[in-house]
Each structure stands twice: as C-alpha cells, then as structure tokens.
Design a protein around this motif. Sequence first.
Motif, PDB file in Angstrom:
ATOM      1  N   ARG A   1       0.824  -1.222   0.000  1.00  0.00           N
ATOM      2  CA  ARG A   1       0.000   0.000   0.000  1.00  0.00           C
ATOM      3  C   ARG A   1       0.849   1.259   0.000  1.00  0.00           C
ATOM      4  N   ALA A   2       2.097   1.134   0.450  1.00  0.00           N
ATOM      5  CA  ALA A   2       2.958   2.318   0.532  1.00  0.00           C
ATOM      6  C   ALA A   2       3.286   2.805  -0.877  1.00  0.00           C
ATOM      7  N   ARG A   3       3.200   4.105  -1.072  1.00  0.00           N
ATOM      8  CA  ARG A   3       3.464   4.644  -2.411  1.00  0.00           C
ATOM      9  C   ARG A   3       4.804   5.395  -2.452  1.00  0.00           C
ATOM     10  N   CYS A   4       5.761   4.913  -1.655  1.00  0.00           N
ATOM     11  CA  CYS A   4       7.063   5.594  -1.597  1.00  0.00           C
ATOM     12  C   CYS A   4       7.659   5.730  -3.002  1.00  0.00           C
ATOM     13  N   GLY A   5       7.602   4.639  -3.775  1.00  0.00           N
ATOM     14  CA  GLY A   5       8.188   4.685  -5.117  1.00  0.00           C
ATOM     15  C   GLY A   5       7.496   5.703  -5.998  1.00  0.00           C
ATOM     16  N   ASP A   6       6.176   5.813  -5.876  1.00  0.00           N
ATOM     17  CA  ASP A   6       5.444   6.785  -6.702  1.00  0.00           C
ATOM     18  C   ASP A   6       5.778   8.215  -6.285  1.00  0.00           C
ATOM     19  N   VAL A   7       5.943   8.420  -4.968  1.00  0.00           N
ATOM     20  CA  VAL A   7       6.327   9.770  -4.515  1.00  0.00           C
ATOM     21  C   VAL A   7       7.737  10.094  -5.018  1.00  0.00           C
ATOM     22  N   LEU A   8       8.624   9.108  -4.949  1.00  0.00           N
ATOM     23  CA  LEU A   8      10.021   9.330  -5.357  1.00  0.00           C
ATOM     24  C   LEU A   8      10.176   9.580  -6.848  1.00  0.00           C
TER      25      LEU A   8
ATOM     26  N   THR B   1      -1.139   5.460   9.205  1.00  0.00           N
ATOM     27  CA  THR B   1      -0.121   4.449   9.527  1.00  0.00           C
ATOM     28  C   THR B   1       1.271   5.052   9.489  1.00  0.00           C
ATOM     29  N   CYS B   2       1.451   6.020   8.625  1.00  0.00           N
ATOM     30  CA  CYS B   2       2.779   6.612   8.443  1.00  0.00           C
ATOM     31  C   CYS B   2       2.759   8.084   8.846  1.00  0.00           C
ATOM     32  N   ASN B   3       3.404   8.385   9.943  1.00  0.00           N
ATOM     33  CA  ASN B   3       3.511   9.765  10.400  1.00  0.00           C
ATOM     34  C   ASN B   3       4.883   9.919  11.077  1.00  0.00           C
TER      35      ASN B   3
ATOM     36  N   ALA C   1      10.331  13.909   1.263  1.00  0.00           N
ATOM     37  CA  ALA C   1       9.203  14.693   0.755  1.00  0.00           C
ATOM     38  C   ALA C   1       7.977  14.534   1.659  1.00  0.00           C
ATOM     39  N   CYS C   2       7.762  13.332   2.194  1.00  0.00           N
ATOM     40  CA  CYS C   2       6.578  13.129   3.033  1.00  0.00           C
ATOM     41  C   CYS C   2       6.722  13.896   4.358  1.00  0.00           C
ATOM     42  N   ALA C   3       7.940  13.896   4.911  1.00  0.00           N
ATOM     43  CA  ALA C   3       8.164  14.680   6.130  1.00  0.00           C
ATOM     44  C   ALA C   3       7.933  16.163   5.859  1.00  0.00           C
TER      45      ALA C   3
ATOM     46  N   GLN D   1      -1.228  11.788  -1.167  1.00  0.00           N
ATOM     47  CA  GLN D   1      -2.048  10.836  -1.925  1.00  0.00           C
ATOM     48  C   GLN D   1      -1.725   9.387  -1.576  1.00  0.00           C
ATOM     49  N   CYS D   2      -0.684   9.161  -0.768  1.00  0.00           N
ATOM     50  CA  CYS D   2      -0.384   7.809  -0.289  1.00  0.00           C
ATOM     51  C   CYS D   2      -1.426   7.446   0.769  1.00  0.00           C
ATOM     52  N   PRO D   3      -2.042   6.246   0.689  1.00  0.00           N
ATOM     53  CA  PRO D   3      -3.074   5.888   1.667  1.00  0.00           C
ATOM     54  C   PRO D   3      -2.568   5.794   3.106  1.00  0.00           C
ATOM     55  N   LEU D   4      -1.263   5.669   3.283  1.00  0.00           N
ATOM     56  CA  LEU D   4      -0.721   5.566   4.649  1.00  0.00           C
ATOM     57  C   LEU D   4      -0.370   6.928   5.239  1.00  0.00           C
ATOM     58  N   PHE D   5      -0.381   7.975   4.414  1.00  0.00           N
ATOM     59  CA  PHE D   5       0.090   9.292   4.855  1.00  0.00           C
ATOM     60  C   PHE D   5      -0.726   9.820   6.033  1.00  0.00           C
ATOM     61  N   GLY D   6      -0.027  10.158   7.102  1.00  0.00           N
ATOM     62  CA  GLY D   6      -0.680  10.795   8.250  1.00  0.00           C
ATOM     63  C   GLY D   6      -1.409   9.829   9.155  1.00  0.00           C
TER      64      GLY D   6
ATOM     65  N   ALA E   1       6.635   6.084  11.706  1.00  0.00           N
ATOM     66  CA  ALA E   1       6.745   6.107  10.247  1.00  0.00           C
ATOM     67  C   ALA E   1       6.785   4.708   9.663  1.00  0.00           C
ATOM     68  N   PHE E   2       6.192   4.571   8.506  1.00  0.00           N
ATOM     69  CA  PHE E   2       6.362   3.332   7.766  1.00  0.00           C
ATOM     70  C   PHE E   2       7.464   3.491   6.726  1.00  0.00           C
ATOM     71  N   GLY E   3       7.450   4.603   6.033  1.00  0.00           N
ATOM     72  CA  GLY E   3       8.414   4.821   4.956  1.00  0.00           C
ATOM     73  C   GLY E   3       9.509   5.779   5.376  1.00  0.00           C
ATOM     74  N   ALA E   4      10.662   5.629   4.715  1.00  0.00           N
ATOM     75  CA  ALA E   4      11.808   6.473   5.058  1.00  0.00           C
ATOM     76  C   ALA E   4      11.567   7.930   4.674  1.00  0.00           C
ATOM     77  N   LEU E   5      10.703   8.181   3.704  1.00  0.00           N
ATOM     78  CA  LEU E   5      10.444   9.576   3.310  1.00  0.00           C
ATOM     79  C   LEU E   5       9.783  10.364   4.431  1.00  0.00           C
ATOM     80  N   MET E   6       9.234   9.654   5.404  1.00  0.00           N
ATOM     81  CA  MET E   6       8.570  10.339   6.515  1.00  0.00           C
ATOM     82  C   MET E   6       9.525  10.608   7.673  1.00  0.00           C
ATOM     83  N   VAL E   7      10.635   9.873   7.744  1.00  0.00           N
ATOM     84  CA  VAL E   7      11.534  10.096   8.882  1.00  0.00           C
ATOM     85  C   VAL E   7      12.770  10.908   8.519  1.00  0.00           C
TER      86      VAL E   7
HETATM   87 FE1  SF4 Z   1       3.414   6.716   2.105  1.00  0.00          FE
HETATM   88 FE2  SF4 Z   1       4.890   6.926   4.304  1.00  0.00          FE
HETATM   89 FE3  SF4 Z   1       6.023   6.107   1.981  1.00  0.00          FE
HETATM   90 FE4  SF4 Z   1       5.271   8.643   2.335  1.00  0.00          FE
HETATM   91  S1  SF4 Z   1       6.851   7.581   3.489  1.00  0.00           S
HETATM   92  S2  SF4 Z   1       4.868   7.385   0.546  1.00  0.00           S
HETATM   93  S3  SF4 Z   1       3.401   8.442   3.575  1.00  0.00           S
HETATM   94  S4  SF4 Z   1       4.435   5.042   3.193  1.00  0.00           S
END
Ligand code: SF4
Length: 371
Positions: A321-328, A343-345, A360-362, A336-341, A349-355
């Motif tokens: 479900r993580a859209r890290c690759g699409d954001v990257l 599961t992932c905050n 970009a997610c951070a 637009q990632c379903p985990l944003f805010g 954090a689930f993805g490295a872009l949040m930590v």
């Molecule tokens: Fe989704 Fe988290 Fe990856 Fe950002 S870092 S794309 S919110 S899973």
Amino acid sequence: MRFVDEYRDPAKVMALIERLHDRASQLTDYNAQRPLRIMEVCGGHTHAIFKFGLDQLLPENIEFIHGPGCPVCVLPMGRIDTCLDIARHPEVIFCTFGDAIRVPGKTGSLMDASARGADVRVVYSPMDALQLARANPQRQVVFFGLGFETTMPATAVTLQQAKADKVDNFYFFCQHITLIPTLRRLLEQPDNDIDAFLAPGHVSMVIGIERYQFIATHYQRPLVVAGFEPVDLLQGVLMLVEQKLDGQPKVENQYRRIVSDTGNTRAQEAMAQVFMLEGNAEWRGLGMIEQSGVKLTPEYQCFDAEQHFHPHSQQACDDPRARCGDVLTGRCKPHQCPLFGTTCNPQNAFGALMVSSEGACAAWYQYRSQE
Ligand code: SF4
C-alpha cells in the motif's frame, strides 16, 4: 549574513516571481491541466521549496515534482535489517548519521535496536566514528556510510586515514549510491512526464556539471544546477523556463558561487581510490538500478563490515500500500499515499520519506498537512 540574506531578499524574490509569471505565460504548450513539470532531485531543495512556500508562488502552469534526491529515503528495508544484524553483535559500536536511525526495517529501526541494548551511536561525520574506534580498541566500530557523492568524499578520506594509521577495529557498512544512473532510470521509464530538472547543488559541487550533459543532448530535457535559497531556486526555475521558450535544452549552472564545471577534483580522486562501481543497487521504492551502487576497492576491502561480520543479507519487504516509489518518481504527492498521516507519520513512520529530514513526506507533513 552573506550568501543567506541576499538570497532571501523579499524584493528580489518578488521581482523573480513577477518575471516568472510573465515568461511562463508565453509557454503555450503548458497550462493548469498539463503544467511544466520540474523535478528537483535533492531533499534539500524539496524542504526549501516547502519551507519558503515556493510551490505556492509559481504560475499555475509550472509544478514541482519531488524526485529521489534523499539518500535516506531510498534506503531499502533489507539494508536496515542487515545493519541490525551487525549492530546486535555485543562487541560492536554501530555508528550512523541521525537521519538513518529511525528508518524502519522489517524488524524495527536502529533506534529500536538501541532500546533493545545494541550500542548504536549517532555521529556527525565518519571521522567521529574513526575516533571512537581509536578510543575503544577493545570494541569493533562500524560506520554506516550512506549518501550520494556529497558524503562519499568524507567516507573516502576517513578510510584513507584509517588505513594510514593502521586502525584495525574500524569497519564500514556501505550504502553509498550515485546520482547519474538514477536520472537515466527516471527518464527511461516510458510513462514519465518530467519536463525539466533542478539538479542538486551539493552533489554537483563534487561531480561538476559535465556529467549531466546526456540529459540535454540525449533526452532533450533542460537541467539547471541550483542552490538552496529562494532566490537560487526561483532563478533556476526561470532559467528552465527560458530554455523551454528557446526550445534548446541545455545544462546550466545557477549555483556558480559553489559549483564549478569540473567539480571538486580532489574529492573525486579520493573517491576513485576508495570506491568502485558495484553494478546494480537496490533503491527503496525504485527497485534495482544498474551501475548505481559502489563498493570498496580491493585495497580497502579489509574495512568492509559485510565481509567481516557476514550478516544475513535481507530481502526487501515493503508494504504494497505504501506509495514511496510513486512519490520518489513524481507520480503522486505525499498526501495521496493511503498511509500518509495515519499508519505513516513522523512519530510512527512506515516509509523512510517520513523520517528523513530531507524526505518529501516529512516536508509535506510539516509544512502542508496543517493547511
Ligand atoms: Fe506513504 Fe509513508 Fe512512503 Fe510517504 S513515506 S509514501 S506516507 S508510506
């Protein structure tokens, strides 16, 4: 402060915005539905854009998309798990930059490992780790080296120093990656709609600007190396718009006060002595990218932590479900990632872009999610 205040001067910023709106209005091929899409490939740029609200000042027919410019963000989960495998050795002091300590692997992060008793320490430079090795001869000190060409020279010089001083309890876990193959990969993707690039100032300071030429000549995309202040970034965008209006893609350098055409040759020499291209490297969210990883040259392989500790090499295990690759790759915005805010905050954090401080997610979470 010189080189800061003058590049944040509101009058200069407003003059550039006005000029940009004027020139962008003449880009007849681009509109609000299909804007000129400019990818910045640098986490520092991404955060500056959000911090100063530059994306909100652009004409409606220009859009920033955020590329894979943060090395922590593209750290594969499996590599974190391999770090954990090394860090749990009782004799090991595992040294990492602060950004990487919270990146989740399959069985937790380095911070979690520290809470479970592993000796994990945050360092500010590889030399700090080498100093720890000297101060603790009875322990085995591992430095987790990651980053693009920006951080590679410091690692290379540290390993040269360790070799010269015959430090035999210092090891290096290599996660350095190179930028150029990634840009090629992005442009080879058939559905990419990247129209132009803002190239990173820090990496370019080391590698120079010549190595970007193929982007203009082969892929017909304009590219401008830019600095990190609002005036730098807006000038960079304006230069890209002018190139589009001329119909002549080329490589230009807005960041001349730091970046030379040939880059830092001493840093390049140090890197060439210590590192060699490894072939394929895995990038989180992007898969394997040819010729994008490095390993130690034979002369320096005695420092290779993987050869010394023989950790279990781990496979990637990302949540589908993580859209890290699409954001990257600019295919979607962080929210637009379903985990944003959810599961992932930043706290969990689930993805490295949040930590990562450059993720970009951070940045989106910090500067946009309250709006
Ligand atoms: Fe989704 Fe988290 Fe990856 Fe950002 S870092 S794309 S919110 S899973």
